[in-house]
Design an enzyme around this catalytic site. Structure first.
Site, PDB file in Angstrom:
ATOM      1  N   GLU A 267       0.824  -1.202   0.000  1.00 37.15           N
ATOM      2  CA  GLU A 267       0.000   0.000   0.000  1.00 37.15           C
ATOM      3  C   GLU A 267       0.861   1.256   0.000  1.00 37.15           C
ATOM      4  O   GLU A 267       1.937   1.278   0.594  1.00 37.15           O
ATOM      5  CB  GLU A 267      -0.876   0.019   1.254  1.00 37.15           C
ATOM      6  CG  GLU A 267      -1.891  -1.089   1.222  1.00 37.15           C
ATOM      7  CD  GLU A 267      -2.749  -1.126   2.466  1.00 37.15           C
ATOM      8  OE1 GLU A 267      -2.823  -0.106   3.180  1.00 37.15           O
ATOM      9  OE2 GLU A 267      -3.334  -2.187   2.709  1.00 37.15           O
TER      10      GLU A 267
ATOM     11  N   CYS B 208       3.335   8.262   1.435  1.00 32.92           N
ATOM     12  CA  CYS B 208       3.783   7.276   2.412  1.00 32.92           C
ATOM     13  C   CYS B 208       3.959   5.969   1.653  1.00 32.92           C
ATOM     14  O   CYS B 208       3.017   5.470   1.041  1.00 32.92           O
ATOM     15  CB  CYS B 208       2.705   7.138   3.492  1.00 32.92           C
ATOM     16  SG  CYS B 208       3.035   5.818   4.655  1.00 32.92           S
TER      17      CYS B 208
ATOM     18  N   CYS C 207       4.996  -7.733   7.305  1.00 35.09           N
ATOM     19  CA  CYS C 207       5.992  -7.297   8.285  1.00 35.09           C
ATOM     20  C   CYS C 207       6.171  -8.411   9.302  1.00 35.09           C
ATOM     21  O   CYS C 207       5.232  -9.149   9.586  1.00 35.09           O
ATOM     22  CB  CYS C 207       5.496  -6.036   8.980  1.00 35.09           C
ATOM     23  SG  CYS C 207       6.671  -5.328  10.163  1.00 35.09           S
TER      24      CYS C 207
ATOM     25  N   CYS D  34       3.838  -6.012  15.899  1.00 37.53           N
ATOM     26  CA  CYS D  34       3.138  -5.056  16.785  1.00 37.53           C
ATOM     27  C   CYS D  34       1.658  -5.449  16.848  1.00 37.53           C
ATOM     28  O   CYS D  34       1.024  -5.690  15.817  1.00 37.53           O
ATOM     29  CB  CYS D  34       3.285  -3.629  16.267  1.00 37.53           C
ATOM     30  SG  CYS D  34       4.992  -3.065  16.228  1.00 37.53           S
TER      31      CYS D  34
ATOM     32  N   CYS E 264      -1.214  -3.413  14.854  1.00 29.22           N
ATOM     33  CA  CYS E 264      -0.955  -3.063  13.453  1.00 29.22           C
ATOM     34  C   CYS E 264      -1.515  -4.113  12.493  1.00 29.22           C
ATOM     35  O   CYS E 264      -1.394  -5.315  12.735  1.00 29.22           O
ATOM     36  CB  CYS E 264       0.553  -2.912  13.254  1.00 29.22           C
ATOM     37  SG  CYS E 264       1.026  -2.516  11.564  1.00 29.22           S
TER      38      CYS E 264
ATOM     39  N   CYS F 263      -3.006   1.402   8.045  1.00 31.33           N
ATOM     40  CA  CYS F 263      -2.092   0.797   7.112  1.00 31.33           C
ATOM     41  C   CYS F 263      -2.238  -0.723   7.103  1.00 31.33           C
ATOM     42  O   CYS F 263      -2.333  -1.356   8.136  1.00 31.33           O
ATOM     43  CB  CYS F 263      -0.693   1.185   7.521  1.00 31.33           C
ATOM     44  SG  CYS F 263       0.455   0.717   6.322  1.00 31.33           S
TER      45      CYS F 263
END
Ligand code: SAH
Length: 343
Positions: free
Chosen positions: A95, A108, A115, A119, A122, A336
């Site tokens: 994204e 961004c 990932c 976290c 997220c 995100c």
């Protein structure tokens, strides 16, 4: 999935690497600068490189492809924010978000698809890491977004999907590519990189790119709380992270931005604010309070406006510079990693 994956992405080539490639093809070195310039303009086809001889365009097309990602989904917000799901040639999706600010347009970008930092608030990390992006793929997001919006982009923040310091090689190449005067020519101070706090890489970054802005995702005032939401804290201790950030500031003379996503009942108490203030007092920093974007499948709620306001007040009272992040694109999937998951 698209084809041509066996060819090389020419966007991954630094100017000097392109010079070598062009010389190998039996052409003059200066052709590389022309090609590099065209690529930075966002051309989609070698045949768009008007001042490059046809024979060279043909041999380039045999060896390379121009790895601009394809926009497979995009959402436009009333405030001008454009969020885009980009797909690379091998089907990898990331994204990117285009945003309008008073100081100009900003993008961004993602540094990885998925990932592995884990976290707990997220969305990007929910399916783990797919793969890291190359520097050219990071540049490709900027070029493709400019093509899509028709607007100049003067600021880049590496705050999309992924942990940029878990892809340090790709990140470094991206910075070199986009900064090159013969290419996109973006000033180093117009780039911001955000990390969850990989200490050895913060040190490396301070030496390699002292002019690039650094943001560190803190999200907690102490080790115990940080460990609850950020598994990376188990590897890199809070006090060590703070010490490294201070050293970064001393070495570069640049202030660090600390990101703090304010989560209801987790890290939004006045006691948390006092603790954070005591850590940052008298130090060249800036705190960016981010009202949490609620993510489906995660149980966190965004802190209410009142507690964000009093959190801010406590930091200010202690002389800590603080802003609350403006919520852009609140009418589209803001958090995100959400667009990719909503396939
Ligand atoms: N891996 C990097 C950059 C990616 S995310 C990092 O950790 O900094 C960019 C910022 O958005 C980080 O501060 C991240 O913690 C934060 N973020 C992630 N999910 C969020 C959410 N649901 N709401 C608000 N901020 C979020």
């Amino acid at each position: 999935m698209r084809t041509e994956v066996q060819k090389e992405n020419i966007l991954d080539y630094l100017l000097n690497e392109l010079e070598t490639a062009v010389t190998e093809l039996g052409e003059k070195k200066f052709r590389a600068s022309q090609i590099f310039g065209w690529l930075a303009k966002g051309v989609k086809d070698f045949d768009d490189m008007k001042n490059v001889p046809a024979a060279l365009r043909a041999s380039l097309a045999e060896r390379f492809y121009i790895g601009l990602p394809e926009a497979v989904r995009s959402q436009r917000s009333k405030d001008g924010t454009v969020k885009c799901l980009f797909e690379f040639i091998d089907g990898t999706q990331v994204e990117s978000v285009f945003m309008k600010y008073e100081y100009g347009n900003s993008i961004c970008i993602s540094s990885q698809s998925g990932c592995r930092m884990g976290c707990t608030f997220c969305a990007s990390t929910m399916d783990g890491l797919d793969r890291s992006l190359t520097g050219g793929e990071m540049l490709g997001q900027v070029l493709a977004m400019r093509n899509l919006t028709g607007k100049d982009i003067g600021h880049v923040v590496v705050m999309g999907m992924g942990e940029p310091f878990d892809n340090y090689d790709g990140l470094s190449k991206f910075i070199r590519l986009i900064h090159d005067k013969k290419g996109y020519d973006l000033g180093l101070r117009n780039i911001t990189v955000s990390t969850c706090g990989l200490i050895p890489k913060i040190r490396e970054f301070a030496v390699d790119f002292p002019q690039v802005n650094l943001a560190v995702s803190l999200h907690a005032p102490d080790q115990k709380l940080r460990e609850q939401t950020m598994p990376v804290a188990k590897k890199y201790d809070y006090d060590d992270l703070m010490k490294t950030c201070r050293e970064y500031t001393e070495l570069t003379g640049r202030r660090i931005t600390f990101e703090y996503a304010v989560i209801d009942g987790v890290n939004d108490s006045p006691a948390c604010a006092e603790e954070l203030a005591s850590r940052l007092k008298g130090w060249l920093t800036h705190v960016n309070l981010i009202p949490l974007n609620e993510v489906r499948g995660r149980n966190y709620k965004t802190a209410n406006e009142k507690s964000v306001a009093s959190f801010k007040k406590i930091l200010e009272r202690n002389g800590v510079a603080v802003t609350v992040r403006r919520t852009l694109g609140s009418d589209i999937d803001a958090a995100c990693g959400q667009l990719r998951r909503n396939r």
